[in-house]
Design a protein around this motif. Structure first.
Motif, PDB file in Angstrom:
ATOM      1  N   ASN A 259      -1.634   0.654   2.126  1.00  0.00           N
ATOM      2  CA  ASN A 259      -0.597  -0.359   1.933  1.00  0.00           C
ATOM      3  C   ASN A 259       0.545   0.255   1.124  1.00  0.00           C
ATOM      4  O   ASN A 259       0.524   1.443   0.793  1.00  0.00           O
ATOM      5  N   ARG A 260       1.525  -0.520   0.776  1.00  0.00           N
ATOM      6  CA  ARG A 260       2.730   0.011   0.121  1.00  0.00           C
ATOM      7  C   ARG A 260       2.433   0.710  -1.195  1.00  0.00           C
ATOM      8  O   ARG A 260       2.886   1.815  -1.436  1.00  0.00           O
ATOM      9  N   HIS A 261       1.675   0.062  -2.058  1.00  0.00           N
ATOM     10  CA  HIS A 261       1.421   0.629  -3.382  1.00  0.00           C
ATOM     11  C   HIS A 261       0.555   1.879  -3.299  1.00  0.00           C
ATOM     12  O   HIS A 261       0.817   2.875  -3.984  1.00  0.00           O
TER      13      HIS A 261
ATOM     14  N   VAL B 129       2.615   4.877  -2.143  1.00  0.00           N
ATOM     15  CA  VAL B 129       3.424   5.467  -3.217  1.00  0.00           C
ATOM     16  C   VAL B 129       2.561   6.339  -4.114  1.00  0.00           C
ATOM     17  O   VAL B 129       2.943   7.456  -4.478  1.00  0.00           O
TER      18      VAL B 129
END
Length: 81
Positions: free
Chosen positions: A4-6, A9
């Motif tokens: 997912n996005r987090h 990163v």
């Protein structure tokens, strides 16, 4: 690798830090902080940039060119999107 996005990163930053650590600390492979020996000075149009003061101008021209490119990109239709 689906994240997912987090997590994406965190994985990206971790990869960048690992590459930096390998480049700095694996002296047998990269010579670490010693760098690459016997690199010739950069030349452009018959002019040799062999001192730090001369090399400054390469960095300055590159920085101005990149700022101009970023300005053109950000003010274009694609950049505004």
């Amino acid at each position: 690798m689906r994240t997912n996005r987090h997590a994406f990163v965190i994985v990206t930053l971790t990869f960048a830090l690992l590459v930096t650590l390998i480049a700095r600390d694996w002296v047998d492979l990269t010579r670490g902080p010693l760098g690459i020996p016997n690199l010739p000075p950069p030349t452009a149009f018959g002019y040799s940039f062999d001192t730090t003061a001369k090399f400054y101008w390469i960095a300055w021209v590159f920085a101005v060119a990149m700022l101009g490119f970023l300005h053109a990109l950000c003010s274009s239709r694609i950049g505004r999107t």
